[in-house]
Design a protein around this motif. Structure first.
Motif, short mmCIF file in Angstrom:
data_model
loop_
_atom_site.label_atom_id
_atom_site.label_comp_id
_atom_site.label_asym_id
_atom_site.label_seq_id
_atom_site.Cartn_x
_atom_site.Cartn_y
_atom_site.Cartn_z
N ASN A 102 -67.76 -4.82 71.93
CA ASN A 102 -68.94 -3.99 72.10
C ASN A 102 -68.58 -2.80 72.99
O ASN A 102 -67.58 -2.86 73.71
CB ASN A 102 -70.06 -4.80 72.78
CG ASN A 102 -70.62 -5.85 71.85
OD1 ASN A 102 -71.38 -5.54 70.94
ND2 ASN A 102 -70.20 -7.10 72.03
N ARG A 103 -69.43 -1.78 72.96
CA ARG A 103 -69.14 -0.58 73.77
C ARG A 103 -68.94 -0.97 75.24
O ARG A 103 -68.09 -0.42 75.92
CB ARG A 103 -70.31 0.41 73.61
CG ARG A 103 -70.10 1.78 74.17
CD ARG A 103 -68.88 2.50 73.69
NE ARG A 103 -68.70 2.48 72.25
CZ ARG A 103 -67.53 2.74 71.64
NH1 ARG A 103 -66.45 3.01 72.33
NH2 ARG A 103 -67.44 2.70 70.33
N THR A 105 -79.24 3.72 75.68
CA THR A 105 -78.13 4.44 76.30
C THR A 105 -78.68 5.62 77.07
O THR A 105 -79.30 6.49 76.47
CB THR A 105 -77.17 4.97 75.21
OG1 THR A 105 -76.87 3.90 74.32
CG2 THR A 105 -75.90 5.52 75.81
N MET A 148 -66.19 0.05 78.34
CA MET A 148 -66.65 0.58 79.64
C MET A 148 -66.11 -0.28 80.79
O MET A 148 -65.70 0.23 81.83
CB MET A 148 -68.18 0.64 79.68
CG MET A 148 -68.77 1.64 78.71
SD MET A 148 -70.56 1.47 78.53
CE MET A 148 -71.12 2.27 80.03
N GLY A 191 -72.64 1.89 64.62
CA GLY A 191 -72.08 0.84 65.47
C GLY A 191 -72.82 -0.47 65.25
O GLY A 191 -73.75 -0.56 64.43
N ARG A 207 -87.12 0.44 77.84
CA ARG A 207 -85.71 0.11 78.05
C ARG A 207 -85.55 -1.40 77.90
O ARG A 207 -86.50 -2.16 78.05
CB ARG A 207 -85.30 0.49 79.48
CG ARG A 207 -85.33 1.96 79.75
CD ARG A 207 -83.97 2.61 79.56
NE ARG A 207 -82.99 2.13 80.51
CZ ARG A 207 -81.72 1.83 80.19
NH1 ARG A 207 -81.29 1.91 78.96
NH2 ARG A 207 -80.86 1.44 81.12
N THR A 244 -79.66 4.54 70.31
CA THR A 244 -78.31 4.22 70.79
C THR A 244 -77.47 5.48 71.04
O THR A 244 -76.36 5.38 71.52
CB THR A 244 -77.56 3.35 69.75
OG1 THR A 244 -77.68 3.97 68.47
CG2 THR A 244 -78.12 1.96 69.69
N VAL A 292 -80.04 -6.10 76.61
CA VAL A 292 -79.61 -7.10 75.64
C VAL A 292 -80.71 -8.13 75.33
O VAL A 292 -81.43 -7.97 74.34
CB VAL A 292 -78.29 -7.78 76.06
CG1 VAL A 292 -77.75 -8.69 74.95
CG2 VAL A 292 -77.22 -6.72 76.39
N VAL A 333 -75.01 -2.22 67.10
CA VAL A 333 -76.45 -2.28 67.37
C VAL A 333 -77.23 -1.60 66.24
O VAL A 333 -78.22 -2.15 65.74
CB VAL A 333 -76.78 -1.62 68.74
CG1 VAL A 333 -78.29 -1.63 68.97
CG2 VAL A 333 -76.06 -2.32 69.88
N GLY A 348 -76.35 6.19 64.23
CA GLY A 348 -74.93 5.85 64.18
C GLY A 348 -74.67 4.61 63.35
O GLY A 348 -75.57 4.03 62.73
N CYS A 356 -74.06 -9.71 71.75
CA CYS A 356 -74.50 -8.48 72.42
C CYS A 356 -75.24 -7.55 71.45
O CYS A 356 -76.44 -7.33 71.58
CB CYS A 356 -73.31 -7.77 73.06
SG CYS A 356 -73.75 -6.22 73.84
N1 LIG Z 1 -79.16 -1.39 76.88
C1 LIG Z 1 -78.51 -2.36 76.25
O1 LIG Z 1 -78.84 -3.52 76.42
C2 LIG Z 1 -77.40 -2.06 75.29
C3 LIG Z 1 -76.81 -3.11 74.59
C4 LIG Z 1 -75.81 -2.83 73.66
C5 LIG Z 1 -75.39 -1.53 73.47
N2 LIG Z 1 -75.97 -0.53 74.21
C6 LIG Z 1 -75.52 0.85 73.99
O2 LIG Z 1 -75.85 1.20 72.65
C7 LIG Z 1 -74.85 2.08 72.14
C8 LIG Z 1 -74.34 1.52 70.81
O3 LIG Z 1 -73.49 0.44 71.04
P1 LIG Z 1 -72.64 -0.21 69.85
O4 LIG Z 1 -71.77 -1.24 70.47
O5 LIG Z 1 -73.53 -0.59 68.76
O6 LIG Z 1 -71.85 0.92 69.18
P2 LIG Z 1 -70.91 2.08 69.51
O7 LIG Z 1 -69.60 1.63 69.13
O8 LIG Z 1 -71.06 2.70 70.82
O9 LIG Z 1 -71.50 3.09 68.43
C9 LIG Z 1 -70.65 3.53 67.50
C10 LIG Z 1 -71.35 4.53 66.61
O10 LIG Z 1 -71.97 5.58 67.34
C11 LIG Z 1 -71.74 6.79 66.66
N3 LIG Z 1 -71.03 7.77 67.50
C12 LIG Z 1 -71.31 9.06 67.58
N4 LIG Z 1 -70.52 9.70 68.42
C13 LIG Z 1 -69.70 8.79 68.93
C14 LIG Z 1 -68.64 8.83 69.87
N5 LIG Z 1 -68.29 9.97 70.47
N6 LIG Z 1 -68.01 7.68 70.16
C15 LIG Z 1 -68.37 6.54 69.58
N7 LIG Z 1 -69.37 6.46 68.68
C16 LIG Z 1 -70.02 7.55 68.36
C17 LIG Z 1 -70.86 6.48 65.47
O11 LIG Z 1 -71.67 6.37 64.33
P3 LIG Z 1 -71.66 7.51 63.25
O12 LIG Z 1 -70.25 7.77 62.92
O13 LIG Z 1 -72.44 6.95 62.11
O14 LIG Z 1 -72.35 8.69 63.88
C18 LIG Z 1 -70.28 5.16 65.77
O15 LIG Z 1 -70.05 4.38 64.62
C19 LIG Z 1 -73.79 2.22 73.22
O16 LIG Z 1 -74.01 3.39 73.95
C20 LIG Z 1 -74.03 1.02 74.11
O17 LIG Z 1 -73.61 1.23 75.42
C21 LIG Z 1 -76.94 -0.77 75.09
#
Ligand SMILES: NC(=O)c1ccc[n+]([C@@H]2O[C@H](COP(=O)([O-])OP(=O)(O)OC[C@H]3O[C@@H](n4cnc5c(N)ncnc54)[C@H](OP(=O)(O)O)[C@@H]3O)[C@@H](O)[C@H]2O)c1
Length: 337
Positions: A41-42, A257, A46, A170, A282, A234, A285, A172, A168, A143
């Motif tokens: 996960n992202r 985010t 980090m 990713g 907000r 996200t 998880v 989530v 995006g 996650c």
């Molecule tokens: N608050 C919480 O509880 C919580 C929990 C989980 C995750 N999050 C946050 O939610 C976000 C998504 O997490 P994730 O694990 O699903 O996926 P992620 O890997 O961060 O998201 C990947 C997707 O985001 C898009 N993207 C656009 N610009 C990017 C860049 N510069 N670097 C990476 N990805 C980029 C891309 O989609 P496209 O190519 O289609 O544009 C990529 O496939 C993250 O910021 C994470 O920290 C928060």
């Protein structure tokens, strides 16, 4: 048995070291899990870069997400038997209700996580897995899956026919797309890469916008949908203003985010928000009860997650590197030993 540990936090992928360690024995109320697969996960990148808000314990075994079978149980264990298929709960001590400061411990951050041949968990930190999932699939929900589920079910559940926006490709975003379709919602998806549009449509997206072609996509989405009812946000600083513009008058934005990796923060554009009654929420998880509810829905609908790529256990560093590059469609998985 083999295990990865983060030897030096904030030192990038170089901190990830594989070691041979003695086999742990389950103490009272503990289970020993033979880990069959894990996923990234992202937050894991980090943690590696030293930018995660919760300070990791030195020498931690990384990754919250993993699946395996119970290999041994300690005295007094009642939730599981040897052979049960399980996954871990992200905030291991958060069972239900509201999050508070006493229960912030996370697998793969302040508690040893899943990137090993075996993982030792308190029986309260694990849940049973649906039978239809392969190990690789089962290792993706802790996650990203639960975050998407909480975004959709944590407050007001969107009604069938309402619009959900995901951003995006990713973990989530794709889980949110799949869960929203289960609930009978319509889904708009925004991607930074036009070549992913067909795959988003194949997953059920009713409207796909390529941000490269339509950088100011908020009004386009609003006009096409009549206004988004729930945004699973996200994208953070890069997309928040457009998400707000795309939202219906009484829409909701679940802001997952707040900052980007360059330190930029989400800012509310006052002129847009003045004309809006959008609720911005907000979440972190989710709890173990949320995880169990999500997996019950996954079992009922025989839902399968989207896996982008699978790496061998010995290639964990390559998996992190690939994931960090960011061009994923779904989950990046690491096989067990
Ligand atoms: N608050 C919480 O509880 C919580 C929990 C989980 C995750 N999050 C946050 O939610 C976000 C998504 O997490 P994730 O694990 O699903 O996926 P992620 O890997 O961060 O998201 C990947 C997707 O985001 C898009 N993207 C656009 N610009 C990017 C860049 N510069 N670097 C990476 N990805 C980029 C891309 O989609 P496209 O190519 O289609 O544009 C990529 O496939 C993250 O910021 C994470 O920290 C928060």
């Amino acid at each position: 048995m083999l295990r990865y540990r983060l030897d030096e936090q904030g030192n990038g992928i170089g901190a990830l070291a594989m070691r041979e360690e003695t086999m742990p024995q389950p103490g009272p109320h503990q289970i020993l899990v033979r880990v069959r697969a894990t996923s990234l996960n992202r937050r894991d990148t980090m943690i590696l870069d030293g930018t995660y808000p919760l300070t990791p314990r030195a020498g931690i075994v990384p990754l919250s997400d993993g699946a395996g079978e119970v290999a041994a149980i300690g005295e007094g264990v009642t939730r599981f038997a040897v052979g049960d298929r399980v996954t871990g709960s992200y905030f291991a001590r958060w069972i239900d209700g509201r999050m508070h400061a006493g229960i912030v411990d996370q697998l793969g951050c302040t508690l040893d996580g899943m990137l090993g041949e075996y993982a030792l968990l308190d029986e309260q930190w694990a849940v049973r897995l649906p039978d239809h999932l392969s190990w690789q699939e089962a290792a993706t929900f802790t996650c990203a899956g639960l975050t998407a589920w909480s975004a959709l079910t944590g407050a007001e559940i969107p009604k069938p026919g309402q619009w959900v926006l995901v951003i995006g490709s990713g973990g989530v975003a794709l889980f949110a797309l799949q869960f929203a379709k289960l609930m009978g919602c319509r889904v708009a998806a925004v991607t930074s890469r036009a070549e992913k549009a067909d795959r988003l449509r194949a997953l059920g997206a009713d409207l796909v916008i390529a941000a490269t072609e339509t950088p100011e996509w908020g009004m386009t989405v609003r006009e096409a949908t009549g206004g988004i009812d729930l945004v699973v946000e996200t994208g953070g600083p890069a997309t928040f203003a457009q998400s707000l513009i795309a939202s219906a008058l009484y829409g909701r934005i679940v802001l997952l985010t707040v900052q980007d990796k360059n330190g930029g923060s989400v800012e509310i554009p006052g002129a847009v928000y003045q004309r809006s009654l959008v609720t911005i929420g907000r979440l972190f998880v989710g709890s173990r009860n949320g995880l169990e509810a999500m997996l019950a829905a996954v079992a009922t609908h025989r839902l399968r997650p989207v896996i982008d790529k699978v790496f061998p256990f010995a290639g964990a560093r390559e998996a992190y590197r690939y994931f960090q590059e960011g061009d994923v469609f779904g989950k990046v998985v690491i096989e067990g030993v």
